[in-house]
Design a protein around this motif. Structure first.
Motif, short mmCIF file in Angstrom:
data_model
loop_
_atom_site.label_atom_id
_atom_site.label_comp_id
_atom_site.label_asym_id
_atom_site.label_seq_id
_atom_site.Cartn_x
_atom_site.Cartn_y
_atom_site.Cartn_z
N ARG A 58 0.83 -1.23 0.00
CA ARG A 58 0.00 0.00 0.00
C ARG A 58 0.85 1.26 0.00
O ARG A 58 0.35 2.36 -0.21
N GLN A 59 2.16 1.11 0.32
CA GLN A 59 3.01 2.29 0.49
C GLN A 59 4.04 2.44 -0.63
O GLN A 59 5.01 3.17 -0.49
N VAL A 60 3.83 1.71 -1.72
CA VAL A 60 4.80 1.80 -2.81
C VAL A 60 4.12 2.20 -4.12
O VAL A 60 2.91 2.04 -4.29
N VAL A 61 4.94 2.74 -5.01
CA VAL A 61 4.53 2.92 -6.40
C VAL A 61 5.57 2.16 -7.23
O VAL A 61 6.77 2.31 -7.00
N PRO B 237 -0.60 -0.40 -11.82
CA PRO B 237 -1.61 -0.13 -10.79
C PRO B 237 -1.57 -1.21 -9.71
O PRO B 237 -1.37 -2.39 -10.03
N ARG B 238 -1.76 -0.80 -8.44
CA ARG B 238 -1.52 -1.76 -7.35
C ARG B 238 -2.49 -2.94 -7.36
O ARG B 238 -2.17 -4.01 -6.85
N GLN B 239 -3.66 -2.77 -7.97
CA GLN B 239 -4.57 -3.92 -8.00
C GLN B 239 -4.06 -5.04 -8.91
O GLN B 239 -4.58 -6.15 -8.90
N VAL C 143 9.21 3.01 -5.60
CA VAL C 143 9.26 4.14 -4.68
C VAL C 143 8.50 3.74 -3.43
O VAL C 143 7.31 3.41 -3.51
N HIS C 144 9.18 3.75 -2.30
CA HIS C 144 8.55 3.39 -1.04
C HIS C 144 8.39 4.65 -0.20
O HIS C 144 9.38 5.31 0.14
N PHE C 145 7.14 4.97 0.10
CA PHE C 145 6.88 6.19 0.87
C PHE C 145 6.86 5.90 2.36
O PHE C 145 6.41 4.82 2.78
N VAL C 146 7.32 6.86 3.15
CA VAL C 146 7.16 6.77 4.59
C VAL C 146 6.24 7.90 5.03
O VAL C 146 6.13 8.93 4.36
N GLY C 147 5.58 7.69 6.17
CA GLY C 147 4.56 8.64 6.63
C GLY C 147 5.16 9.91 7.22
O GLY C 147 6.28 9.91 7.73
N GLY C 148 4.37 10.97 7.14
CA GLY C 148 4.75 12.25 7.71
C GLY C 148 4.63 13.37 6.71
O GLY C 148 5.00 13.21 5.55
#
Lengths: 73, 268
Positions: free
Chosen positions: A37-40, A49-51, A67-72
């Motif tokens: 859920r946190q990557v593109v 597309p993630r699905q 690309v892995h996103f972190v929160g904030g």
């Protein structure tokens, strides 16, 4: 794929990486311990597309950008 | 001799006083500043002086603000920035600071979207005020931006951004700024926008929690037209909170990346 070898070569974020032949993008993310859920994911210059992570089977020689996103924010 | 009056060059006679120039250019001015220092009407001006004439409480016209920004930023830069439309997805710590930086820069149009309300816990880093608690962030921010430059057009969308509305809301932007808090929302927005608009630049933020070195916050290019600002790894977590300095560093990396893109420069 090298004959007699059950692995395939990928390039992930510019680095050569080996994974099991027949892996899906989801299998690869699990292997890398990344939350889907946190990557593109861009595969050979197309965004996946993630699905489709669970059904898109990777091929030997694929080039991926993850690309892995972190929160904030 | 030539002096600058409110950032515009003017020819005045060599023995002019501040009061004489005021009477000719802006008779109702009640604050007179020469070269950064408040002064009196009988002071003599000299070649190259910078005179600023202010009427307290008066908001400059759109033309006057335009002239000020043109003088500050040069005509070429101002013209390009002024015609730009920038989208900002999320107006928390990152988005509120990006919006303010871009409004001060003179960006012509901002589209800001967020469903959130201003809460007390936001005030440690987000650009809101105590008297805005409880307001939708997009409306509070629109008010603040109007106090900075009322001639910036702000479209405030008080809603939750989803894969279903992102392309419609941000379809007209020149550059989109991703400024969400949650990692899954960041990924959702980047996927949705880049699939639909692969040629439009997108400036995202990832990794700016805590008080680690400011110098570890960077602007990097990812794939395509995606740029990432942050250290890439430091997530907000218990004991590693989001704080004004480092969130501000990341936000201004994003704002500067937007400015560079508008001016045809590589953000990295």
């Amino acid at each position: 794929m090298t004959e007699g070898n059950n692995n395939m070569q990928l390039t992930i974020n510019g680095k050569p990486t080996e994974t099991t032949a027949g892996s899906t993008i989801q299998n690869l993310l699990d292997q890398l311990r990344l939350d889907c859920r946190q990557v593109v994911v861009e595969r050979n210059r197309d965004i996946v597309p993630r699905q489709r992570f669970g059904e898109e089977v990777l091929a030997d020689g694929d080039t991926l950008e993850i690309v892995h996103f972190v929160g904030g924010g | 001799m030539k002096i600058s009056v409110n950032e515009q060059l003017q020819d005045v006679t060599p023995t002019s006083t501040v009061g004489a120039v005021r009477d000719r250019v802006k008779p109702d001015a009640d604050v007179l500043i020469v070269n950064g220092f408040p002064t009196e009407p009988d002071q003599l001006l000299t070649e190259g002086d910078q005179l600023v004439l202010i009427r307290r409480g008066e908001v400059p016209s759109a033309e006057e603000l335009d002239a000020l920004l043109t003088a500050r930023h040069t005509p070429g830069v101002h013209a390009r920035v002024k015609q730009a439309t920038i989208g900002i997805a999320g107006v928390g710590g990152l988005g509120s600071a990006v919006a303010i930086a871009l409004a001060r820069t003179g960006v012509g149009s901002l589209i800001i979207a967020d469903f959130d309300l201003v809460e007390p816990s936001n005030l440690n880093r987000q650009q809101y005020f105590l008297d805005q608690l409880g307001l939708p962030k997009v409306y509070a921010l629109r008010d603040t931006l109007a106090r900075i430059n009322p001639h910036v057009h702000v479209a405030a969308c008080h809603l939750r951004l989803t894969p279903g509305n992102i392309t419609e809301i941000f379809g007209a932007v020149d550059v989109l700024v991703e400024a969400f808090d949650r990692a899954d929302q960041k990924a959702m927005l980047v996927e949705t926008f880049t699939v639909r608009f692969p040629d439009k630049p997108l400036v995202a933020g990832s990794g700016m929690a805590g008080f680690g070195p400011a110098n570890s916050v960077q602007t990097r290019r990812s794939f395509g037209n995606l740029y990432l600002c942050g250290d890439g790894t430091t997530a907000a977590a218990p004991g590693v909170g989001l704080m004004a300095p480092r969130v501000g560093v990341a936000a201004h990396h994003q704002a500067n990346a937007v400015l560079r893109l508008l001016l045809g420069e590589d953000p990295v």
